[in-house]
Design an enzyme around this catalytic site. Structure first.
Site, mmCIF file in Angstrom:
data_model
loop_
_atom_site.group_PDB
_atom_site.id
_atom_site.type_symbol
_atom_site.label_atom_id
_atom_site.label_comp_id
_atom_site.label_asym_id
_atom_site.label_seq_id
_atom_site.Cartn_x
_atom_site.Cartn_y
_atom_site.Cartn_z
ATOM 1 N N ARG A 237 3.336 3.140 3.789
ATOM 2 C CA ARG A 237 3.693 2.325 2.627
ATOM 3 C C ARG A 237 3.014 2.924 1.399
ATOM 4 O O ARG A 237 1.813 2.744 1.183
ATOM 5 C CB ARG A 237 3.230 0.880 2.855
ATOM 6 C CG ARG A 237 3.774 -0.105 1.847
ATOM 7 C CD ARG A 237 3.040 -1.434 1.964
ATOM 8 N NE ARG A 237 1.736 -1.370 1.329
ATOM 9 C CZ ARG A 237 0.661 -2.016 1.756
ATOM 10 N NH1 ARG A 237 0.701 -2.745 2.840
ATOM 11 N NH2 ARG A 237 -0.474 -1.905 1.095
ATOM 12 N N HIS B 280 2.000 -3.846 -0.863
ATOM 13 C CA HIS B 280 2.734 -4.661 0.107
ATOM 14 C C HIS B 280 3.851 -5.431 -0.600
ATOM 15 O O HIS B 280 4.993 -5.447 -0.158
ATOM 16 C CB HIS B 280 1.781 -5.625 0.798
ATOM 17 C CG HIS B 280 2.438 -6.565 1.744
ATOM 18 N ND1 HIS B 280 2.944 -6.165 2.960
ATOM 19 C CD2 HIS B 280 2.689 -7.887 1.660
ATOM 20 C CE1 HIS B 280 3.469 -7.191 3.581
ATOM 21 N NE2 HIS B 280 3.335 -8.257 2.807
ATOM 22 N N TYR C 121 -8.261 -1.910 -1.058
ATOM 23 C CA TYR C 121 -8.579 -1.751 0.365
ATOM 24 C C TYR C 121 -8.241 -0.378 0.949
ATOM 25 O O TYR C 121 -8.505 -0.133 2.116
ATOM 26 C CB TYR C 121 -7.878 -2.834 1.187
ATOM 27 C CG TYR C 121 -6.382 -2.942 0.982
ATOM 28 C CD1 TYR C 121 -5.491 -2.066 1.589
ATOM 29 C CD2 TYR C 121 -5.850 -3.945 0.153
ATOM 30 C CE1 TYR C 121 -4.127 -2.172 1.394
ATOM 31 C CE2 TYR C 121 -4.480 -4.062 -0.038
ATOM 32 C CZ TYR C 121 -3.622 -3.171 0.584
ATOM 33 O OH TYR C 121 -2.271 -3.286 0.385
#
Length: 384
Positions: free
Chosen positions: A279, A283, A292
């Protein structure tokens, strides 16, 4: 479970971008065609025109995604779930489907919907909040987006059980035999709904292909925190096959999905595909991945870009020239302009349409609720 058993089951953690020795690949990140004895036959008949159409799909889908992201940032959409980096997994698997197969997506399968013939405005309607779903699932055999993580796996399994009960598997008639495909991410694979779907699918020999897009991050949790073994190996515990494919390789994704769909249509039960991809974006637009994950990881995956590797193959093999690539870029510009115009001018659908597709046939409860809503709505008009 003993340490010995765990050691036998657990493979070494792959390096970033390395799907391990079991990963099926037909096109390297450098755009070089490689052979595989089990899957070459599924791409042997692809013509240069087919490959150019694959490329067109990839470029237009990436542009759709970029436009959706921009529209959300400009306040035109409430949310946008990006598929950046996952185009090959979606286009390759979507192109492997037959018209009468049925798709159960998550909420980011914009690419699958596109190759199924969906109006690209449909997903924009949903995220703009002007419709109650955006499309009729029967028109393209493409179910509504599922926001509840993993719930679509149960829906897909139930539908596939119905296909088997109707006798539409294993007949040898390609116009009748039907497969179901269910998309979800690596995070959803940890959900109870998905695992329950695996149990039912195996128990009832349902003709369903579970397609897991392992993009390495379940929002902010890396995949190694979800599983001690590669995701495709989880299928073994439920009694059906699993395979890992390079999700950034459109040829391999197309071939592996074709194989698995054929197996399902032939009555050989469920299968699990793990499309090993990444990805590249957030998200959703409500997420900040810089909190993160490190930028070096993203930069490394850029070298595995699914569009660049197919473009390299087309150019090196003389199947496309610069004029073709320019033409596709110009088409993408026009496509984006039409998307934007359609989005900002789309009208809000009447509220009573939310009952239109709840059941296949008229239902007294739905009609009563619709009538109550219309009466409530009319009361405001009377007051004025």
């Amino acid at each position: 479970m003993s340490d010995k058993v765990v050691a036998e089951l657990q493979e070494p953690t792959p390096a970033v971008g390395d799907g391990g020795p079991d990963m099926i690949q037909l096109l390297t990140p450098e755009g070089q065609r490689v052979s595989h004895p089990d899957y070459d036959k599924y791409v042997a008949d692809l013509t240069p025109e087919d490959l150019r159409s694959f490329y067109r799909d990839l470029v237009l889908i990436r542009r759709l995604d970029a436009e959706g992201y921009a529209l959300q940032r400009q306040g035109e959409l409430g949310l946008w779930p990006s598929l950046l980096g996952q185009e090959a997994a979606q286009v390759g698997s979507g192109r492997a489907l037959r018209p009468h197969d049925f798709v159960f997506p998550t909420y980011r399968e914009h690419g699958v919907g596109f190759v199924r013939g969906m109006d690209p405005q449909s997903s924009l309607q949903l995220f703009r909040g002007v419709s109650q779903g955006g499309w009729d699932p029967q028109e393209n055999n493409f179910h509504l987006y599922t926001i509840v993580i993993g719930a679509q796996a149960l829906h897909a399994t139930g539908y596939a059980m119905g296909v088997r009960m109707d006798g539409n598997v294993g007949t040898g008639d390609p116009d009748r035999d039907t497969a179901v495909i269910c998309y979800f991410g690596d995070g959803a694979s940890s959900q109870g709904d998905v695992n329950e779907a695996f149990v039912y699918a195996a128990s009832f020999d349902a003709p369903v292909v579970f397609f897991c897009q392992n993009n390495q991050w379940a929002i902010s949790e890396p995949v190694e925190k979800q599983t001690r073994i590669p995701l495709f190996q989880r299928a073994r515990g439920f009694g059906f096959p699993g395979v890992r494919v390079d999700g950034n390789d459109i040829l391999a994704t197309y071939a592996v999905t074709q194989h698995c769909l054929d197996e399902a249509r032939n009555g050989n039960g469920p299968l699990l595909i793990e499309a090993y991809t990444y990805r590249m974006g957030a998200h959703t637009t409500a997420d900040d991945p810089t909190k993160y994950r490190v930028s070096a990881e993203v930069e490394e995956w850029k070298f595995r870009d699914p569009i660049l590797r197919l473009k390299t193959l087309l150019a090196h093999e003389g199947m496309a020239d610069e004029a073709f690539f320019t033409q596709i870029d110009e088409e993408a510009d026009q496509f984006a302009a039409e998307l934007r115009e359609g989005c900002v001018t789309m009208a809000t659908m009447p509220g009573e349409t939310m009952w239109d597709h709840v059941y296949a046939e008229d239902h007294p409860v739905m009609e009563a609720e619709r009538a109550a809503y219309l009466a409530y709505k009319a009361s405001f008009e009377e007051a004025n």
